[in-house]
Scaffold this active site. Structure first.
Site, short mmCIF file in Angstrom:
data_model
loop_
_atom_site.label_atom_id
_atom_site.label_comp_id
_atom_site.label_asym_id
_atom_site.label_seq_id
_atom_site.Cartn_x
_atom_site.Cartn_y
_atom_site.Cartn_z
N GLY A 1 -74.82 -4.87 -62.95
CA GLY A 1 -74.94 -3.58 -62.70
C GLY A 1 -76.01 -3.43 -61.51
O GLY A 1 -76.68 -2.18 -61.55
N SER A 2 -76.41 -4.27 -60.63
CA SER A 2 -77.51 -4.08 -59.43
C SER A 2 -76.97 -2.86 -58.90
O SER A 2 -78.01 -2.28 -58.26
CB SER A 2 -77.52 -5.12 -58.82
OG SER A 2 -76.42 -5.42 -57.65
N MET B 1 -64.99 -5.08 -63.61
CA MET B 1 -64.06 -6.28 -63.28
C MET B 1 -62.84 -6.16 -63.67
O MET B 1 -61.85 -6.91 -63.58
CB MET B 1 -64.61 -7.35 -63.91
CG MET B 1 -66.02 -7.92 -63.24
SD MET B 1 -65.97 -8.25 -61.42
CE MET B 1 -64.87 -9.94 -61.45
N LEU C 1 -57.87 -0.78 -62.21
CA LEU C 1 -57.52 0.57 -62.80
C LEU C 1 -55.96 0.90 -62.68
O LEU C 1 -55.53 0.37 -61.64
CB LEU C 1 -58.42 1.73 -62.20
CG LEU C 1 -59.65 1.51 -62.39
CD1 LEU C 1 -60.60 2.62 -61.61
CD2 LEU C 1 -60.13 1.57 -63.97
N HIS D 1 -67.40 -3.19 -52.23
CA HIS D 1 -66.91 -4.67 -51.96
C HIS D 1 -67.93 -5.56 -50.81
O HIS D 1 -68.03 -4.94 -49.88
CB HIS D 1 -65.41 -4.52 -51.46
CG HIS D 1 -64.78 -5.90 -51.54
ND1 HIS D 1 -64.13 -6.47 -52.43
CD2 HIS D 1 -64.65 -6.68 -50.62
CE1 HIS D 1 -63.91 -7.66 -52.35
NE2 HIS D 1 -63.96 -7.73 -51.03
N ASP E 1 -57.50 3.10 -54.57
CA ASP E 1 -56.18 3.52 -54.82
C ASP E 1 -55.55 2.37 -55.57
O ASP E 1 -56.03 1.48 -55.87
CB ASP E 1 -55.70 3.98 -53.38
CG ASP E 1 -55.33 2.82 -52.55
OD1 ASP E 1 -55.73 1.69 -52.76
OD2 ASP E 1 -55.13 2.97 -51.26
N GLU E 2 -54.28 2.23 -55.38
CA GLU E 2 -53.59 1.36 -56.05
C GLU E 2 -53.42 -0.02 -55.67
O GLU E 2 -52.92 -1.04 -56.22
CB GLU E 2 -52.00 1.79 -56.37
CG GLU E 2 -51.67 3.08 -57.49
CD GLU E 2 -52.12 4.28 -56.62
OE1 GLU E 2 -52.53 4.54 -55.61
OE2 GLU E 2 -52.16 5.46 -57.58
N ASP F 1 -58.76 -3.54 -53.14
CA ASP F 1 -59.71 -3.18 -52.41
C ASP F 1 -59.16 -2.57 -51.10
O ASP F 1 -59.64 -2.95 -50.12
CB ASP F 1 -60.41 -4.45 -52.15
CG ASP F 1 -61.23 -4.98 -53.27
OD1 ASP F 1 -61.47 -4.28 -54.26
OD2 ASP F 1 -61.02 -6.36 -53.50
#
Lengths: 210, 210
Positions: B21-22, B99, B102, B118, B150-151, B154
């Protein structure tokens, strides 16, 4: 090769154009200003008799030849171009807005000795209308790439890249103009590197010799 | 919205992590230093009970919750995460090394309110090991991208990008370290922009309001 020897044998550049040849002009200016040391442009080939770059090349005092395809197949057309390049003992072929894909045979004859410039940060946006692709995709940075030509579309090993911002108000035209300024600088830098020869190609990486 | 009103209603950020979580830490510091004005981090969700970022978040005094998948299907897992986000009235979801992909349902619930970072200049090198991809491809410039989720992998509209050079001697590790410095700056800038809300999404372009 000693420096003395190399000075006596400048690298012989051939430039292929189809249109205005603005990158040809940039290379010619760079050679004249010694930003590409130890090189001379020995031939400009156009596949288009109406290319605006032809009269520019002639004004610069460069050798020009028009080799149109005239309904021949690619192999026959390329054979004539290769003949002209070899007749002029060309060491390095620089594509400058040359609008045809080269065959494997052509590429093999000049393996790692054909350079192309492309108006994007490859591998993003290969092919036509790279600046329009960049605008449409909404990237915040784009640029230009000089790469060795291999059998892939704009996919050969990358020699050098320069970056430009993409601004909120940019159109394809304004972005293209901003990239073109960097193209002219980049192509001279990349050709100078290749003429010096102090690099290795490791896989896809073009790396300065240690 | 008046300034007075907006000051009374800071945007509520939820951060999803899976590891160190940097970028979560970078966002927390940016909120604390008022580089993301008018925002507060109300929840940190980890799908991994062992995530190093959890103890960092707790040290920072942030609300944390662990929601592991535990053999459930994605929908059930996401439903629990969505429940936590809604319970805390999260306005904006920031992925910080989360990771998992969604689902459309999740994305639709927070359309244009989920951000991801990213480590490449998208659309180059999406997916895993972006820095390794960049090294292997031999690019001379890389960077990082914050985009709406979105779907696509990246592939959502790009909010902001920062660039870094790729050096001849770079390894995946050295390039990753150089990009990470810029990631931390970029994510704060991008979240601040989205919190301000003074942008439009035109097609894929994220453009400042005139």
């Amino acid at each position: 090769m000693t420096l003395e020897h190399s000075r006596k044998n400048p690298k012989r550049l051939g430039i292929l154009i189809s249109g205005r040849g603005s990158n040809m002009l940039a290379l010619a200016e760079a050679v004249r200003e010694n930003r590409i040391p130890n090189a001379e442009i020995v031939l400009v080939v156009s596949d288009n008799a109406d290319a605006a770059g032809l009269s520019i090349a002639q004004d610069l005092g460069l050798n020009t030849v028009v080799i149109v395809r005239s309904g021949r197949n690619r192999e026959e057309h390329e054979r004539e171009i290769l003949g002209a390049l070899k007749e002029h003992e060309v060491d390095l072929v620089c594509l400058a807005g040359y609008m045809r894909l080269l065959s494997s045979d052509f590429i093999n004859d000049f393996r790692n000795r054909i350079l192309n410039i492309h108006p994007s940060l490859l591998p993003c946006f290969p092919g036509l209308d790279a600046q329009r692709q960049a605008i449409g995709h909404g990237v915040k940075w784009s640029g230009c790439t000089v790469h060795f030509v291999d059998e892939t579309l704009d996919g050969g090993p990358i020699i050098a890249q320069r970056i430009v911002p993409v601004l909120d108000g940019d159109t394809e035209e304004s972005l293209s103009a901003r990239i073109l300024v960097e193209e002219h600088r980049l192509y001279a830098e990349a050709v100078a590197l290749v003429v010096r020869g102090d690099f290795d190609v490791l896989g896809r990486r073009v790396i300065a010799k240690m």
